[in-house]
Scaffold this active site. Structure first.
Site, PDB file in Angstrom:
ATOM      1  N   LYS A  81       0.802  -1.227   0.000  1.00 60.10           N
ATOM      2  CA  LYS A  81       0.000   0.000   0.000  1.00 60.10           C
ATOM      3  C   LYS A  81       0.834   1.275   0.000  1.00 60.10           C
ATOM      4  CE  LYS A  81      -3.968  -2.171   0.308  1.00 60.10           C
ATOM      5  NZ  LYS A  81      -5.032  -2.103  -0.696  1.00 60.10           N
ATOM      6  N   GLU A 103     -10.050   5.435   3.287  1.00 60.89           N
ATOM      7  CA  GLU A 103     -10.884   4.361   3.832  1.00 60.89           C
ATOM      8  C   GLU A 103      -9.941   3.195   4.090  1.00 60.89           C
ATOM      9  OE1 GLU A 103     -10.383   4.855   0.690  1.00 60.89           O
ATOM     10  OE2 GLU A 103      -9.742   2.831   0.193  1.00 60.89           O
ATOM     11  N   SER A 374       1.705  -9.732  -0.362  1.00 54.19           N
ATOM     12  CA  SER A 374       1.318  -8.320  -0.309  1.00 54.19           C
ATOM     13  C   SER A 374       1.514  -7.684   1.062  1.00 54.19           C
ATOM     14  CB  SER A 374      -0.145  -8.177  -0.728  1.00 54.19           C
ATOM     15  OG  SER A 374      -0.951  -9.087   0.001  1.00 54.19           O
TER      16      SER A 374
END
Ligand SMILES: Cc1ncc(COP(=O)(O)O)c(/C=N/[C@@H](Cc2c[nH]c3ccccc23)C(=O)O)c1O
Length: 392
Positions: A81, A103, A374
């Protein structure tokens, strides 16, 4: 749409000017060497990019394939991210905005947003479903430690979908000074393409690293799919390589037949959600259905529109992985490689384990497969501990 019949911009009039401003800033940045140099330096010197491509020997022996793990879990903040957020934070500064909203469900995007805001002196407000604030409590603490305001969302299913609703509601009345830092490759144009472009380094790096490590391209690349940013981030560089199969793994929750899952391609249909046309879990009247997954980051009833396109044109395959299958892979990775993965990432490991036999049959040899790891599983040890009954 922008991705065949998918994508587009289905938003209230109040957001159109802000989205046009963002699109202009994004397009300019993509062509601006100074921006690319600044973005590259931040990724390298701050986030620890490029991430390793690690040959997982014991996992490989255990599953019967040559497994290479793309270690996005080792990036600063603990997931992929950070790539998307650093890009969007630089755009925020270029647009002269002082506040970002976000969010989050797993909390990784929220932590990354709070991190970039601290680094670049921006105000940060993160909307998070109340259910997720409890199951990802570690990340709520991290966001607050970093100076962000976390707003628990108590509407609807109190998970990701509801957090997005609240973030968009905030943005409608704050567009003049606030950038909406979306956490995945979904939402209205330009978000899906922009987030993909900020994450595409994952695949560019992995392709180069695989060639250097093995002398060739992989037979397959696998990634979990929530909104779709880590998957499109690693897929994109391989889309032109026909011999490389692309697998996206969705949250199969308690099984497709249970109705409690987040498998949009197995159980959804084309529709519009949060500003974009894509595959959505919806009833016959077009009402969005609630999704379910043990992993907060995959627990969303829509999927990024570029994946809808790759699904329909057959370039990528999308398969569901149940909670139990994911937890089995979570434990296998812990015990064979000493790596505690995020529950989201465990879905990718479980999914690849399921496709290996067919791939070996088709190739007549051991396949080389890249799995996008991830994120890290610190945030999930409570859930996993309860599941395995090992935290007593
Ligand atoms: C470690 C990790 N891996 C994979 C994913 C799946 O996301 P993606 O498919 O984009 O790669 C997440 C999602 N984490 C986000 C989930 C998220 C944020 N905004 C969203 C909008 C729609 C769907 C998902 C999200 C978070 O809340 O931290 C994650 O934290």
């Amino acid at each position: 749409g922008h991705f065949g019949r998918y994508g587009g911009r289905f938003v209230p009039e109040a957001l159109v000017a802000a989205l046009n401003q963002l699109d202009a800033a994004y397009r300019h940045a993509m062509a601006d060497e100074a921006f690319q140099a600044e973005f590259g330096a931040l990724l390298r010197d701050y986030a620890g990019v490029p991430s390793l491509l690690y040959r997982a020997t014991r996992l490989s022996e255990s599953v019967g394939a040559n497994i290479l793990l793309k270690r996005e879990d080792l990036n600063h903040t603990g997931a992929h991210k950070v790539r998307n957020v650093l890009g969007q934070a630089l755009l925020t500064k270029r647009m002269g905005k002082r506040r970002v909203i976000a969010e989050t469900g797993a909390g990784q995007h929220g932590v990354a947003s709070a991190t970039a805001a601290a680094l670049m002196d921006l105000e940060c407000v993160v909307y998070m479903g109340e259910v997720d604030t409890e199951r990802q409590a570690l990340n709520v603490a991290r966001m607050k430690m970093l100076g962000a305001t976390v707003v628990p969302v108590t509407s609807g299913s109190r998970t990701l979908k509801d957090a997005l609703n609240e973030a968009l509601r905030d943005w409608v009345s704050t567009v003049d000074h606030t950038h909406y830092c979306i956490g995945t490759a979904a939402g209205p144009h330009p978000f899906p393409a922009m987030v993909r472009d900020f994450a595409r380094g994952i695949g560019v790096e992995a392709r180069r690293q695989c060639l250097d490590l093995t002398g060739g391209l992989p037979d397959a690349v696998g990634a979990c799919v929530g909104g779709g940013s880590n998957a499109i981030g690693i897929f994109h560089a391989f889309v032109g390589d026909e011999g490389v199969r692309l697998y996206g793994f969705e949250a199969g929750g308690e099984g497709i037949s249970s109705g409690r899952h987040a498998a949009r391609f197995s159980g959804g249909t084309p529709g519009v959600l949060h500003g974009t046309r894509t595959y959505v879990l919806q009833d016959d009247d077009g009402q969005t259905l609630e999704s379910h997954s043990i992993s907060a980051g995959l627990d969303y009833p829509g999927v990024g529109p570029e994946h809808a396109w790759l699904h329909d044109n057959g370039r990528a395959s999308y398969l569901p992985v149940t909670d139990d299958e994911a937890m089995g892979a979570f434990q296998l990775l812990c015990r064979t490689e000493g790596i505690i993965p995020a529950l989201e990432s465990a879905h990718a490991v479980a999914g690849i384990i399921k496709v290996v036999p067919a791939l070996r049959e088709e190739l007549g040899r051991e396949p080389t497969i890249i799995i996008n790891l991830s994120g890290r599983g610190d945030k999930d040890v409570e859930t996993a501990g309860a599941y395995f009954g090992i935290l007593k």
